[in-house]
Design an enzyme around this catalytic site. Structure first.
Site, PDB file in Angstrom:
ATOM      1  N   TYR A 183       0.822  -1.223   0.000  1.00 41.27           N
ATOM      2  CA  TYR A 183       0.000   0.000   0.000  1.00 41.27           C
ATOM      3  C   TYR A 183       0.843   1.254   0.000  1.00 41.27           C
ATOM      4  CZ  TYR A 183      -2.668  -3.471   2.711  1.00 41.27           C
ATOM      5  OH  TYR A 183      -3.243  -4.606   3.194  1.00 41.27           O
TER       6      TYR A 183
ATOM      7  N   CYS B  71      14.057 -11.400  -2.603  1.00 39.04           N
ATOM      8  CA  CYS B  71      14.400 -11.184  -4.016  1.00 39.04           C
ATOM      9  C   CYS B  71      13.240 -10.584  -4.802  1.00 39.04           C
ATOM     10  CB  CYS B  71      14.862 -12.499  -4.630  1.00 39.04           C
ATOM     11  SG  CYS B  71      16.316 -13.084  -3.788  1.00 39.04           S
TER      12      CYS B  71
HETATM   13  N1  LLP Z   1     -14.344  -4.250  10.138  1.00 36.69           N
HETATM   14  C1  LLP Z   1     -14.271  -4.747   8.888  1.00 36.69           C
HETATM   15  C2  LLP Z   1     -15.470  -5.309   8.271  1.00 36.69           C
HETATM   16  C3  LLP Z   1     -13.049  -4.702   8.199  1.00 36.69           C
HETATM   17  O1  LLP Z   1     -12.986  -5.182   6.958  1.00 36.69           O
HETATM   18  C4  LLP Z   1     -11.897  -4.155   8.827  1.00 36.69           C
HETATM   19  C5  LLP Z   1     -10.603  -4.095   8.143  1.00 36.69           C
HETATM   20  C6  LLP Z   1     -12.032  -3.677  10.135  1.00 36.69           C
HETATM   21  C7  LLP Z   1     -13.267  -3.728  10.757  1.00 36.69           C
HETATM   22  C8  LLP Z   1     -10.888  -3.070  10.888  1.00 36.69           C
HETATM   23  O2  LLP Z   1     -10.401  -1.922  10.286  1.00 36.69           O
HETATM   24  P1  LLP Z   1      -9.344  -0.962  11.041  1.00 36.69           P
HETATM   25  O3  LLP Z   1     -10.023  -0.389  12.276  1.00 36.69           O
HETATM   26  O4  LLP Z   1      -8.170  -1.792  11.405  1.00 36.69           O
HETATM   27  O5  LLP Z   1      -9.031   0.057  10.039  1.00 36.69           O
HETATM   28  N2  LLP Z   1      -4.051  -4.484   5.732  1.00 36.69           N
HETATM   29  C9  LLP Z   1      -4.479  -3.138   5.566  1.00 36.69           C
HETATM   30  C10 LLP Z   1      -5.802  -2.866   6.245  1.00 36.69           C
HETATM   31  C11 LLP Z   1      -6.903  -3.815   5.809  1.00 36.69           C
HETATM   32  C12 LLP Z   1      -8.184  -3.587   6.533  1.00 36.69           C
HETATM   33  C13 LLP Z   1      -9.151  -4.651   6.257  1.00 36.69           C
HETATM   34  N3  LLP Z   1     -10.393  -4.535   6.957  1.00 36.69           N
HETATM   35  C14 LLP Z   1      -3.371  -2.212   6.064  1.00 36.69           C
HETATM   36  O6  LLP Z   1      -2.334  -2.692   6.490  1.00 36.69           O
HETATM   37  O7  LLP Z   1      -3.490  -0.996   5.981  1.00 36.69           O
END
Ligand code: LLP
Length: 434
Positions: free
Chosen positions: A330, A357
């Site tokens: 990202y 790599c």
């Molecule tokens: N609820 C649902 C339905 C979600 O899909 C997500 C995150 C959350 C809650 C929690 O979101 P948060 O509060 O953590 O923003 N890997 C990515 C982020 C992917 C988020 C996926 N869904 C990153 O490293 O930025």
């Protein structure tokens, strides 16, 4: 606020020096502050005040059992997206009755497992899924509690990979089709309508998109309330954190495209959503992941080599994109700071890269960082969310160890993988075959 700071030019987590941890446990190493996790949970809980609410931590952000235990002890519920996450929550002593199950692709086995465990609600993302849950529930002679996920079509102004509430995203059911979907749910005997849900994206740094989404969904929630015995509305997660300048004292500042502005504070977030939700008079569920654990973790890495190429200087470290994939995936920004700060040391513009790599294996490109030497330790800040939980063994690199700090204490909460771990499942399969 978080619990990482310099003491006599030594970076510490709570009262433990990160250098000591790197020496005891090796690198790359994830280190988490238990105080930060519980403090963030309490601050959110307190800010929500009188509003009838339940915080359901999004397990995907960091699913280590010790982290789940910390949050379960605070009374947290859990937002899960797979059978594996439910298993982890229950192993950590979390209450399945406080779990919501999200995701567009739940399998029949996962649905049966969740029903059997007694979860609070399935957050359903399509009509086909409603039918499948109904089927599974009826075979088990049960009623499955469901909420439908509404896609409010709001732009959260975040990276397009983590934006979920726009009509072009695969998530949720659009507002104009949602009533039909509720009618379908009401007609299926294996289902019990319990709520409605939305989640517009992640790393959202303004209050406005949250307010917009709530305003958009409110009339619908009122209409649904008149027709069904609704218990809750879930407004998802998505609260953004500070990735830049997180070590500076005072009010943290979030930089965006060169322009400084204040990070979204928890009070601003609550102010944006609470007044309309209070009027709705339903239980409010929140699903924060990153906010609770993001600034509570760092990834420690050691500088292996410094390579001075024609146009660039590469600082090659022992952590790679397999350990922390956010920069590669990202363009995620993680501050990079020396674990032992040299007073008066200069800075240098370098690329900080890993050993994998792939050209995408970088943590920073053309970034001004403190001058480092081979053998030095660096900390990649704000790596507590979507760090270890997205790690892989790509390039057959064993998964790093994880350590939890609490005051002056520290303990291993996941041992470093070894080479035997890497091939264990393959050897097992061969044994079964033989
Ligand atoms: N609820 C649902 C339905 C979600 O899909 C997500 C995150 C959350 C809650 C929690 O979101 P948060 O509060 O953590 O923003 N890997 C990515 C982020 C992917 C988020 C996926 N869904 C990153 O490293 O930025």
């Amino acid at each position: 606020m978080h619990s990482f700071h310099y003491q006599n030019n030594q970076l510490a987590c709570e009262s433990v020096r990160l250098q000591d941890l790197a020496e005891s446990y090796g690198t790359p190493l994830y280190v988490y502050s238990s105080h930060t996790v519980t403090d963030h949970f309490r601050r959110l809980d307190r800010a929500l005040g009188e509003l009838a609410h339940e915080i359901c931590y999004a397990v995907k952000a960091n699913s280590n059992l010790a982290v789940l235990r910390l949050l379960a002890a605070q009374g947290s519920g859990f937002d899960i997206v797979s059978g594996g996450e439910l298993y982890r929550v229950m192993q950590a002593g979390g209450d399945p009755g406080k779990c919501t199950f999200a995701g567009v692709g739940k399998t029949q086995d996962e649905i049966a497992y969740a029903l059997h465990s007694g979860i609070y609600s399935f957050n359903v993302e399509s009509e086909s899924e409603l039918r499948t849950i109904d089927n599974v529930a009826r075979t088990m002679d049960r009623k499955a509690p469901v909420a439908l996920r509404i896609n409010p079509d709001v732009d959260p102004h975040t990276h397009h990979y983590i934006s979920t509430g726009k009509s072009e995203n695969k998530f949720g059911i659009s507002i104009d089709r949602i009533m039909e979907a509720y009618d379908l749910a009401a007609s299926l005997p294996g289902l019990e309508i319990r709520g409605l849900q939305m989640h517009i994206g992640s790393q959202i740094t303004e209050a406005e998109p949250f307010a917009q989404a709530v305003a958009k969904v409110l009339p619908l929630a009122e209409a649904l309330k008149r027709r069904f015995p609704l218990e809750f509305i879930s407004i998802g997660g998505g609260i953004g954190i500070v990735y830049r300048g997180s070590l500076e004292s005072g009010d943290a500042v979030w930089w965006h495209e060169g322009e400084a502005r204040h990070a979204l504070t928890i009070e601003q977030y609550v102010q944006a959503i609470a007044p309309p939700l209070r009027r709705l008079n339903l239980r409010v569920l929140l699903e924060p992941g990153r906010f609770l654990v993001g600034n509570a973790g760092v990834l420690l890495t050691r500088v292996l080599y410094i390579k001075r190429a024609l146009e660039k200087t590469f600082v090659i470290v022992d952590a790679g994109m397999n350990d922390l994939i956010r920069p590669a995936l990202y363009d995620g920004y993680h501050e990079i700071v020396p674990v032992c700060r040299q007073p008066g040391a200069g800075t240098e513009v370098v690329d900080v890269v890993g050993p994998v790599c792939e050209s995408g294996d970088f943590f920073a490109q053309s970034r001004e960082v403190a001058q480092v030497a081979e053998g030095d330790l660096l900390a990649l800040m704000s790596a507590g969310a979507y760090g270890f939980s997205m790690a892989s063994t790509y390039n057959s690199r064993p998964l790093p160890a994880e350590v939890l700090v609490s005051g002056a204490e520290h303990r291993l909460i996941r041992r470093r993988q070894n080479y035997a771990d890497l091939i264990a499942a393959e050897l097992e399969a061969e044994e079964v075959e033989a």
